[in-house]
Write a protein that holds these residues in place. Sequence first.
Motif, mmCIF file in Angstrom:
data_model
loop_
_atom_site.group_PDB
_atom_site.id
_atom_site.type_symbol
_atom_site.label_atom_id
_atom_site.label_comp_id
_atom_site.label_asym_id
_atom_site.label_seq_id
_atom_site.Cartn_x
_atom_site.Cartn_y
_atom_site.Cartn_z
ATOM 1 N N MET A 1 13.113 -17.738 23.596
ATOM 2 C CA MET A 1 12.103 -18.359 24.407
ATOM 3 C C MET A 1 12.022 -17.582 25.718
ATOM 4 O O MET A 1 13.036 -17.329 26.354
ATOM 5 C CB MET A 1 12.483 -19.827 24.654
ATOM 6 C CG MET A 1 11.453 -20.617 25.411
ATOM 7 S SD MET A 1 11.938 -22.347 25.615
ATOM 8 C CE MET A 1 10.871 -23.122 24.447
ATOM 9 N N SER A 2 10.839 -17.227 26.116
ATOM 10 C CA SER A 2 10.669 -16.457 27.349
ATOM 11 C C SER A 2 10.839 -17.364 28.572
ATOM 12 O O SER A 2 10.722 -18.591 28.479
ATOM 13 C CB SER A 2 9.282 -15.816 27.389
ATOM 14 O OG SER A 2 8.293 -16.794 27.653
ATOM 15 N N GLU A 3 11.083 -16.761 29.713
ATOM 16 C CA GLU A 3 11.223 -17.513 30.962
ATOM 17 C C GLU A 3 9.935 -18.282 31.275
ATOM 18 O O GLU A 3 9.988 -19.436 31.733
ATOM 19 C CB GLU A 3 11.578 -16.554 32.100
ATOM 20 C CG GLU A 3 11.870 -17.231 33.412
ATOM 21 C CD GLU A 3 13.145 -18.064 33.440
ATOM 22 O OE1 GLU A 3 13.344 -18.778 34.423
ATOM 23 O OE2 GLU A 3 13.944 -18.021 32.474
ATOM 24 N N ASP A 4 8.789 -17.670 31.016
ATOM 25 C CA ASP A 4 7.518 -18.370 31.240
ATOM 26 C C ASP A 4 7.398 -19.589 30.330
ATOM 27 O O ASP A 4 6.906 -20.636 30.756
ATOM 28 C CB ASP A 4 6.330 -17.429 31.022
ATOM 29 C CG ASP A 4 6.159 -16.430 32.153
ATOM 30 O OD1 ASP A 4 6.690 -16.668 33.260
ATOM 31 O OD2 ASP A 4 5.487 -15.398 31.927
ATOM 32 N N ASP A 5 7.839 -19.456 29.079
ATOM 33 C CA ASP A 5 7.810 -20.594 28.162
ATOM 34 C C ASP A 5 8.743 -21.713 28.637
ATOM 35 O O ASP A 5 8.395 -22.895 28.568
ATOM 36 C CB ASP A 5 8.213 -20.170 26.745
ATOM 37 C CG ASP A 5 7.155 -19.332 26.051
ATOM 38 O OD1 ASP A 5 5.994 -19.311 26.517
ATOM 39 O OD2 ASP A 5 7.500 -18.668 25.046
ATOM 40 N N VAL A 6 9.914 -21.348 29.115
ATOM 41 C CA VAL A 6 10.860 -22.340 29.644
ATOM 42 C C VAL A 6 10.205 -23.134 30.772
ATOM 43 O O VAL A 6 10.253 -24.367 30.801
ATOM 44 C CB VAL A 6 12.165 -21.672 30.135
ATOM 45 C CG1 VAL A 6 13.033 -22.654 30.917
ATOM 46 C CG2 VAL A 6 12.946 -21.088 28.962
ATOM 47 N N LYS A 7 9.573 -22.439 31.691
ATOM 48 C CA LYS A 7 8.927 -23.101 32.830
ATOM 49 C C LYS A 7 7.775 -24.003 32.381
ATOM 50 O O LYS A 7 7.593 -25.094 32.916
ATOM 51 C CB LYS A 7 8.418 -22.062 33.823
ATOM 52 C CG LYS A 7 9.536 -21.325 34.526
ATOM 53 C CD LYS A 7 8.962 -20.231 35.412
ATOM 54 C CE LYS A 7 10.057 -19.388 36.008
ATOM 55 N NZ LYS A 7 9.506 -18.300 36.834
ATOM 56 N N THR A 8 7.003 -23.550 31.400
ATOM 57 C CA THR A 8 5.885 -24.349 30.898
ATOM 58 C C THR A 8 6.385 -25.632 30.237
ATOM 59 O O THR A 8 5.914 -26.730 30.533
ATOM 60 C CB THR A 8 5.039 -23.526 29.907
ATOM 61 O OG1 THR A 8 4.490 -22.401 30.590
ATOM 62 C CG2 THR A 8 3.916 -24.367 29.317
ATOM 63 N N VAL A 9 7.348 -25.498 29.355
ATOM 64 C CA VAL A 9 7.893 -26.656 28.640
ATOM 65 C C VAL A 9 8.570 -27.615 29.612
ATOM 66 O O VAL A 9 8.441 -28.839 29.494
ATOM 67 C CB VAL A 9 8.858 -26.196 27.523
ATOM 68 C CG1 VAL A 9 9.609 -27.368 26.933
ATOM 69 C CG2 VAL A 9 8.104 -25.444 26.443
ATOM 70 N N MET A 10 9.263 -27.084 30.583
ATOM 71 C CA MET A 10 9.970 -27.901 31.567
ATOM 72 C C MET A 10 9.019 -28.840 32.315
ATOM 73 O O MET A 10 9.407 -29.927 32.732
ATOM 74 C CB MET A 10 10.674 -26.968 32.556
ATOM 75 C CG MET A 10 11.667 -27.625 33.450
ATOM 76 S SD MET A 10 12.478 -26.411 34.521
ATOM 77 C CE MET A 10 13.507 -25.568 33.335
ATOM 78 N N GLN A 11 7.777 -28.450 32.460
ATOM 79 C CA GLN A 11 6.817 -29.252 33.213
ATOM 80 C C GLN A 11 6.135 -30.347 32.393
ATOM 81 O O GLN A 11 5.449 -31.195 32.953
ATOM 82 C CB GLN A 11 5.744 -28.335 33.816
ATOM 83 C CG GLN A 11 6.311 -27.428 34.886
ATOM 84 C CD GLN A 11 5.291 -26.430 35.399
ATOM 85 O OE1 GLN A 11 4.446 -25.953 34.654
ATOM 86 N NE2 GLN A 11 5.375 -26.128 36.679
ATOM 87 N N VAL A 12 6.338 -30.362 31.095
ATOM 88 C CA VAL A 12 5.750 -31.395 30.246
ATOM 89 C C VAL A 12 6.454 -32.723 30.562
ATOM 90 O O VAL A 12 7.686 -32.792 30.507
ATOM 91 C CB VAL A 12 5.889 -31.032 28.746
ATOM 92 C CG1 VAL A 12 5.367 -32.146 27.864
ATOM 93 C CG2 VAL A 12 5.180 -29.716 28.454
ATOM 94 N N PRO A 13 5.703 -33.769 30.906
ATOM 95 C CA PRO A 13 6.311 -35.015 31.384
ATOM 96 C C PRO A 13 7.311 -35.671 30.431
ATOM 97 O O PRO A 13 8.271 -36.284 30.880
ATOM 98 C CB PRO A 13 5.109 -35.948 31.606
ATOM 99 C CG PRO A 13 3.946 -35.051 31.756
ATOM 100 C CD PRO A 13 4.237 -33.821 30.947
ATOM 101 N N TRP A 14 7.122 -35.558 29.124
ATOM 102 C CA TRP A 14 8.008 -36.232 28.184
ATOM 103 C C TRP A 14 9.171 -35.360 27.707
ATOM 104 O O TRP A 14 9.952 -35.778 26.860
ATOM 105 C CB TRP A 14 7.222 -36.774 26.993
ATOM 106 C CG TRP A 14 6.512 -35.720 26.199
ATOM 107 C CD1 TRP A 14 7.040 -34.959 25.192
ATOM 108 C CD2 TRP A 14 5.154 -35.299 26.345
ATOM 109 N NE1 TRP A 14 6.094 -34.096 24.706
ATOM 110 C CE2 TRP A 14 4.921 -34.284 25.407
ATOM 111 C CE3 TRP A 14 4.117 -35.676 27.192
ATOM 112 C CZ2 TRP A 14 3.698 -33.651 25.287
ATOM 113 C CZ3 TRP A 14 2.894 -35.038 27.069
ATOM 114 C CH2 TRP A 14 2.698 -34.049 26.125
ATOM 115 N N ILE A 15 9.316 -34.171 28.249
ATOM 116 C CA ILE A 15 10.433 -33.296 27.880
ATOM 117 C C ILE A 15 11.606 -33.545 28.826
ATOM 118 O O ILE A 15 11.473 -33.423 30.040
ATOM 119 C CB ILE A 15 10.017 -31.806 27.949
ATOM 120 C CG1 ILE A 15 8.863 -31.513 26.988
ATOM 121 C CG2 ILE A 15 11.212 -30.889 27.701
ATOM 122 C CD1 ILE A 15 9.210 -31.657 25.517
#
Length: 122
Positions: A1-15
């Motif tokens: 998983m790329s760093e950009d993907d980590v940041k994107t997923v981290m911002q999803v409210p239910w994650i």
Amino acid sequence: MSEDDVKTVMQVPWISIGSDGSALNQKYPGKPHPRSFGTNPRVLGKYTREEKVLRLEDAVRKMTSLPAQVLGVKDRGLLKEGYWADVVVFDPDTVADTATYENPKTVSQRYRSRARQWHCGH
């Protein structure tokens, strides 16, 4: 998983945020993955304070009440009357992960769990 993907997923409210590292103490033999000791300080230091990927209150929620809710743990995750409270006090201006592959059991010098447990209420 790329760093950009980590940041994107981290911002999803239910994650929620957690680690697949084991819950270990510093006397555990061997060299576990650094995530066992560094996941939460990394989120609070790097992604919250430094890179502003999350607001502090969202990061704390993703590490406390959200996982408790998802796992169905009824009396944890919030500071609320009748709930058990596993409390860690940290300075949001200095908390940082220090665990490395060479020295994975390093607990942040600015983040110390004192292994205290309180029951809120009576």
